[in-house]
Scaffold this motif. Structure first.
Motif, PDB file in Angstrom:
ATOM      1  N   LYS A   4       0.955  -1.072   0.177  1.00  0.00           N
ATOM      2  CA  LYS A   4       0.021  -0.178   0.384  1.00  0.00           C
ATOM      3  C   LYS A   4       1.301   1.737   0.250  1.00  0.00           C
ATOM      4  CE  LYS A   4      -4.202   2.219   1.781  1.00  0.00           C
ATOM      5  NZ  LYS A   4      -4.993   1.803   3.048  1.00  0.00           N
ATOM      6  N   ARG A  63       1.304   2.765  -3.489  1.00  0.00           N
ATOM      7  CA  ARG A  63      -0.389   3.320  -4.340  1.00  0.00           C
ATOM      8  C   ARG A  63      -0.006   4.895  -3.654  1.00  0.00           C
ATOM      9  NH1 ARG A  63      -4.092  -1.383  -2.956  1.00  0.00           N
ATOM     10  NH2 ARG A  63      -2.795  -2.734  -3.836  1.00  0.00           N
ATOM     11  N   ILE A  64      -0.481   5.424  -4.761  1.00  0.00           N
ATOM     12  CA  ILE A  64      -1.351   6.808  -4.962  1.00  0.00           C
ATOM     13  C   ILE A  64      -1.960   6.689  -5.517  1.00  0.00           C
ATOM     14  CG2 ILE A  64       0.687   7.515  -5.109  1.00  0.00           C
ATOM     15  CD1 ILE A  64       1.107   8.346  -7.355  1.00  0.00           C
ATOM     16  N   SER A  65      -3.607   8.204  -4.842  1.00  0.00           N
ATOM     17  CA  SER A  65      -4.478   7.855  -6.125  1.00  0.00           C
ATOM     18  C   SER A  65      -4.131   8.748  -6.946  1.00  0.00           C
ATOM     19  CB  SER A  65      -5.298   9.132  -5.137  1.00  0.00           C
ATOM     20  OG  SER A  65      -4.964  10.407  -5.059  1.00  0.00           O
ATOM     21  N   CYS A  66      -5.508   8.957  -8.193  1.00  0.00           N
ATOM     22  CA  CYS A  66      -5.330   9.619  -9.376  1.00  0.00           C
ATOM     23  C   CYS A  66      -5.234  11.261  -8.718  1.00  0.00           C
ATOM     24  CB  CYS A  66      -6.469   9.057 -10.113  1.00  0.00           C
ATOM     25  SG  CYS A  66      -6.740   7.959 -10.682  1.00  0.00           S
ATOM     26  N   GLN A  67      -6.181  11.552  -8.075  1.00  0.00           N
ATOM     27  CA  GLN A  67      -5.893  12.981  -7.524  1.00  0.00           C
ATOM     28  C   GLN A  67      -4.375  13.547  -7.108  1.00  0.00           C
ATOM     29  OE1 GLN A  67      -8.419  14.554  -4.911  1.00  0.00           O
ATOM     30  NE2 GLN A  67      -7.434  16.375  -4.352  1.00  0.00           N
ATOM     31  N   GLU A  68      -3.281  12.866  -6.746  1.00  0.00           N
ATOM     32  CA  GLU A  68      -1.985  12.350  -6.044  1.00  0.00           C
ATOM     33  C   GLU A  68      -1.148  12.284  -7.472  1.00  0.00           C
ATOM     34  OE1 GLU A  68       1.856  13.334  -3.919  1.00  0.00           O
ATOM     35  OE2 GLU A  68      -0.325  13.923  -3.664  1.00  0.00           O
ATOM     36  N   SER A  69      -1.823  11.246  -8.696  1.00  0.00           N
ATOM     37  CA  SER A  69      -1.132  11.037  -9.845  1.00  0.00           C
ATOM     38  C   SER A  69      -1.014  12.980 -10.141  1.00  0.00           C
ATOM     39  CB  SER A  69      -1.688   9.982 -10.073  1.00  0.00           C
ATOM     40  OG  SER A  69      -1.659  10.002 -11.760  1.00  0.00           O
ATOM     41  N   ARG A  84      -1.509  15.577 -10.183  1.00  0.00           N
ATOM     42  CA  ARG A  84      -0.853  16.669  -9.004  1.00  0.00           C
ATOM     43  C   ARG A  84       1.202  15.979  -9.290  1.00  0.00           C
ATOM     44  NH1 ARG A  84       3.001  17.590  -4.709  1.00  0.00           N
ATOM     45  NH2 ARG A  84       2.628  14.864  -4.567  1.00  0.00           N
ATOM     46  N   HIS A  87       2.176   3.687 -10.724  1.00  0.00           N
ATOM     47  CA  HIS A  87       0.718   4.246 -10.923  1.00  0.00           C
ATOM     48  C   HIS A  87      -0.112   4.031 -12.309  1.00  0.00           C
ATOM     49  CE1 HIS A  87      -3.165   5.905  -9.751  1.00  0.00           C
ATOM     50  NE2 HIS A  87      -2.676   7.299 -10.880  1.00  0.00           N
ATOM     51  N   CYS A 106      -3.702   2.732 -13.794  1.00  0.00           N
ATOM     52  CA  CYS A 106      -4.738   3.135 -13.935  1.00  0.00           C
ATOM     53  C   CYS A 106      -4.703   2.986 -15.576  1.00  0.00           C
ATOM     54  CB  CYS A 106      -4.433   4.281 -13.703  1.00  0.00           C
ATOM     55  SG  CYS A 106      -5.601   5.438 -13.667  1.00  0.00           S
ATOM     56  N   CYS A 114      -5.331   7.848 -16.010  1.00  0.00           N
ATOM     57  CA  CYS A 114      -3.998   8.567 -15.703  1.00  0.00           C
ATOM     58  C   CYS A 114      -2.863   8.354 -16.597  1.00  0.00           C
ATOM     59  CB  CYS A 114      -3.735   8.645 -14.567  1.00  0.00           C
ATOM     60  SG  CYS A 114      -4.132   8.612 -13.150  1.00  0.00           S
TER      61      CYS A 114
END
Length: 68
Positions: free
Chosen positions: A2, A5-11, A13, A34, A38, A41
């Protein structure tokens, strides 16, 4: 796993941040992981890169004087 893992929002950014500066190696790796996993992204990254290239071309545009 974990931690990596980064979120799409962080990606998003990070994708925009890498236009202005070089990201640290670990951050680049996490972003690359990511982007590999994904669907959305990588599309966003291509769009951002296209807009960046277009802006570079626009900045280099020199208007020619009109023929009178």
């Amino acid at each position: 796993m974990k931690f990596f893992r980064i979120s799409c929002q962080e990606s998003a950014r990070l994708i925009t941040a890498r236009l202005d500066r070089e990201l640290p190696l670990g951050t680049r790796l996490v972003l690359r992981l990511h982007l590999a996993a994904c669907d959305a992204c990588p599309r966003f990254a291509r769009q951002i890169e296209l807009m960046d290239r277009a802006m570079d071309r626009w900045r280099g545009y020199v208007e020619r004087p009109a023929d009178d």
